[in-house]
Design an enzyme around this catalytic site. Structure first.
Site, PDB file in Angstrom:
ATOM      1  N   ASP A 180      29.730  37.688  10.112  1.00  0.00           N
ATOM      2  CA  ASP A 180      29.212  38.755   8.459  1.00  0.00           C
ATOM      3  C   ASP A 180      30.790  39.521   9.004  1.00  0.00           C
ATOM      4  O   ASP A 180      30.983  39.982  10.059  1.00  0.00           O
ATOM      5  CB  ASP A 180      28.217  39.184   8.542  1.00  0.00           C
ATOM      6  CG  ASP A 180      28.376  39.037   6.928  1.00  0.00           C
ATOM      7  OD1 ASP A 180      27.786  38.513   6.363  1.00  0.00           O
ATOM      8  OD2 ASP A 180      27.821  41.227   6.436  1.00  0.00           O
TER       9      ASP A 180
ATOM     10  N   HIS B 215      40.456  39.903  12.683  1.00  0.00           N
ATOM     11  CA  HIS B 215      39.157  40.313  12.985  1.00  0.00           C
ATOM     12  C   HIS B 215      38.462  39.874  13.645  1.00  0.00           C
ATOM     13  O   HIS B 215      38.183  40.684  14.622  1.00  0.00           O
ATOM     14  CB  HIS B 215      38.525  40.999  11.488  1.00  0.00           C
ATOM     15  CG  HIS B 215      39.198  40.014  10.361  1.00  0.00           C
ATOM     16  ND1 HIS B 215      39.790  39.748   9.856  1.00  0.00           N
ATOM     17  CD2 HIS B 215      38.162  39.367  10.085  1.00  0.00           C
ATOM     18  CE1 HIS B 215      39.799  38.928   8.932  1.00  0.00           C
ATOM     19  NE2 HIS B 215      38.982  38.596   8.675  1.00  0.00           N
TER      20      HIS B 215
ATOM     21  N   ASP C  23      42.092  36.790   2.371  1.00  0.00           N
ATOM     22  CA  ASP C  23      43.968  36.709   2.726  1.00  0.00           C
ATOM     23  C   ASP C  23      44.738  36.889   1.834  1.00  0.00           C
ATOM     24  O   ASP C  23      46.097  37.432   2.333  1.00  0.00           O
ATOM     25  CB  ASP C  23      43.558  35.541   3.747  1.00  0.00           C
ATOM     26  CG  ASP C  23      42.826  35.651   4.807  1.00  0.00           C
ATOM     27  OD1 ASP C  23      42.594  35.780   5.110  1.00  0.00           O
ATOM     28  OD2 ASP C  23      42.619  34.176   5.121  1.00  0.00           O
TER      29      ASP C  23
ATOM     30  N   LYS D 243      35.070  29.349   8.261  1.00  0.00           N
ATOM     31  CA  LYS D 243      35.116  30.107   8.893  1.00  0.00           C
ATOM     32  C   LYS D 243      34.963  29.580  10.336  1.00  0.00           C
ATOM     33  O   LYS D 243      35.038  29.750  11.685  1.00  0.00           O
ATOM     34  CB  LYS D 243      33.678  31.713   9.096  1.00  0.00           C
ATOM     35  CG  LYS D 243      34.080  32.161   8.274  1.00  0.00           C
ATOM     36  CD  LYS D 243      32.489  33.289   7.898  1.00  0.00           C
ATOM     37  CE  LYS D 243      32.382  34.083   6.985  1.00  0.00           C
ATOM     38  NZ  LYS D 243      31.440  35.023   7.179  1.00  0.00           N
TER      39      LYS D 243
ATOM     40  N   PHE E 121      42.219  32.372   2.923  1.00  0.00           N
ATOM     41  CA  PHE E 121      41.191  32.054   2.228  1.00  0.00           C
ATOM     42  C   PHE E 121      40.583  33.676   1.871  1.00  0.00           C
ATOM     43  O   PHE E 121      40.536  34.152   2.699  1.00  0.00           O
ATOM     44  CB  PHE E 121      39.457  30.965   2.819  1.00  0.00           C
ATOM     45  CG  PHE E 121      38.766  31.689   4.066  1.00  0.00           C
ATOM     46  CD1 PHE E 121      39.437  32.117   4.901  1.00  0.00           C
ATOM     47  CD2 PHE E 121      37.664  32.713   3.928  1.00  0.00           C
ATOM     48  CE1 PHE E 121      38.428  32.734   6.354  1.00  0.00           C
ATOM     49  CE2 PHE E 121      36.946  33.124   5.263  1.00  0.00           C
ATOM     50  CZ  PHE E 121      37.194  33.110   6.206  1.00  0.00           C
ATOM     51  N   GLY E 122      39.690  33.654   0.741  1.00  0.00           N
ATOM     52  CA  GLY E 122      38.491  35.042   0.459  1.00  0.00           C
ATOM     53  C   GLY E 122      39.788  35.682   0.412  1.00  0.00           C
ATOM     54  O   GLY E 122      41.524  35.601  -0.691  1.00  0.00           O
TER      55      GLY E 122
ATOM     56  N   ASN F 156      27.812  28.724   5.670  1.00  0.00           N
ATOM     57  CA  ASN F 156      28.006  27.271   5.036  1.00  0.00           C
ATOM     58  C   ASN F 156      29.717  26.918   5.121  1.00  0.00           C
ATOM     59  O   ASN F 156      30.333  25.999   4.250  1.00  0.00           O
ATOM     60  CB  ASN F 156      27.709  26.782   3.755  1.00  0.00           C
ATOM     61  CG  ASN F 156      25.302  26.613   3.963  1.00  0.00           C
ATOM     62  OD1 ASN F 156      25.800  25.554   4.551  1.00  0.00           O
ATOM     63  ND2 ASN F 156      25.048  27.277   3.305  1.00  0.00           N
TER      64      ASN F 156
HETATM   65  P1  IMP Z   1      30.725  36.618   4.474  1.00  0.00           P
HETATM   66  O1  IMP Z   1      30.743  37.003   5.223  1.00  0.00           O
HETATM   67  O2  IMP Z   1      30.332  35.665   4.560  1.00  0.00           O
HETATM   68  O3  IMP Z   1      29.687  37.594   3.469  1.00  0.00           O
HETATM   69  O4  IMP Z   1      32.306  37.182   3.282  1.00  0.00           O
HETATM   70  C1  IMP Z   1      32.321  37.893   2.924  1.00  0.00           C
HETATM   71  C2  IMP Z   1      33.362  37.965   1.672  1.00  0.00           C
HETATM   72  O5  IMP Z   1      35.278  38.144   3.152  1.00  0.00           O
HETATM   73  C3  IMP Z   1      33.858  36.327   1.296  1.00  0.00           C
HETATM   74  O6  IMP Z   1      33.530  36.891  -0.031  1.00  0.00           O
HETATM   75  C4  IMP Z   1      34.776  35.810   2.075  1.00  0.00           C
HETATM   76  O7  IMP Z   1      35.794  35.588   1.376  1.00  0.00           O
HETATM   77  C5  IMP Z   1      35.879  37.297   2.788  1.00  0.00           C
HETATM   78  N1  IMP Z   1      35.989  36.983   4.324  1.00  0.00           N
HETATM   79  C6  IMP Z   1      35.886  36.852   5.523  1.00  0.00           C
HETATM   80  N2  IMP Z   1      36.719  36.483   6.036  1.00  0.00           N
HETATM   81  C7  IMP Z   1      37.046  36.473   5.678  1.00  0.00           C
HETATM   82  C8  IMP Z   1      39.222  37.104   6.771  1.00  0.00           C
HETATM   83  O8  IMP Z   1      39.371  36.278   7.256  1.00  0.00           O
HETATM   84  N3  IMP Z   1      40.011  36.589   5.106  1.00  0.00           N
HETATM   85  C9  IMP Z   1      39.979  36.817   4.307  1.00  0.00           C
HETATM   86  N4  IMP Z   1      38.321  36.966   3.469  1.00  0.00           N
HETATM   87  C10 IMP Z   1      37.425  36.991   3.930  1.00  0.00           C
END
Ligand code: IMP
Length: 194
Positions: free
Chosen positions: A69, A177, A152, A13, A149-150, A9
């Site tokens: 993931d 990545h 970054d 990504k 996001f996240g 969701n």
């Molecule tokens: P998940 O893969 O959805 O479990 O995400 C894990 C965590 O890493 C979440 O808090 C995302 O916001 C963060 N995250 C995933 N991909 C990225 C990215 O490309 N940049 C920064 N944070 C990321």
């Protein structure tokens, strides 16, 4: 049409992957595919969680499913937040709180190396394929930038002096990545008759 359902969701990504995929492949979000679910990530590794997410959606009968993931691994914190990246600051965590926790845990530490790791799981006709991508970098002393996001805003990739959040999506997508993992998937897909 070559349609792949994205088992997530997370619109950020989805956007990034769409920008990087060749035009002949259409990536469809879970909601758009009619699936309303919050998939519990109960695995203990990125690989396990990627498989859990892709399997969950493939049970709806779609022939091609992709999941992602991702974790931020910081050696000075014993590899944390790692597989717990999404909920590092607790159940009510959001990006801001997660970032704050990383910066607090790292305060006073000289070693600030980090890496983002993405595991993509692609299921086609029940067959599971995994693709991993990594990018090395360091954790900034404070959040910078508003793109992405996240985590970054605190991740400075090796060879640059700005965070992912200070880069355009094109710049991030050239070296990320996610891009590294996706390159391997695209190479694999090339050999398939879709
Ligand atoms: P998940 O893969 O959805 O479990 O995400 C894990 C965590 O890493 C979440 O808090 C995302 O916001 C963060 N995250 C995933 N991909 C990225 C990215 O490309 N940049 C920064 N944070 C990321």
């Amino acid at each position: 049409m070559n349609e792949i359902i994205f088992a997530s969701n997370n619109d950020h990504k989805l956007q990034e992957l769409r920008q990087m995929l060749p035009g002949r492949i259409r990536l469809i979000g879970m909601k758009e595919a009619g699936i309303q679910a919050d998939i519990a990530e109960t695995g203990t590794t990125l690989t396990e969680n990627a498989i859990i997410k892709a399997r969950f959606v493939s049970r709806y009968g779609f022939s091609m499913v992709l999941s992602d993931d991702t974790g931020l691994e910081i050696p000075a914190l014993g590899g944390a937040p790692g597989v717990h990246s999404a909920r590092y600051a607790g159940i009510e965590a959001n990006a801001e709180k997660n970032i704050e926790k990383v910066l607090t845990e790292l305060s006073g530490k000289a070693q600030r190396e980090a890496r983002f790791v993405t595991v993509l799981c692609f299921i086609k006709d029940q067959e599971i394929n995994l693709f991993k991508g990594e990018v090395q970098g360091v954790i900034a002393s404070r959040p910078e930038g508003t793109n992405g996001f996240g985590y970054d805003p605190i991740f400075i990739p090796q060879g640059f002096n700005k965070t992912f959040a200070q880069m355009t999506s094109e710049e991030k997508n050239r070296i990320s990545h996610r891009k590294e993992a996706l390159k391997k998937l695209i190479n694999y897909i090339k050999h398939l008759t879709l």
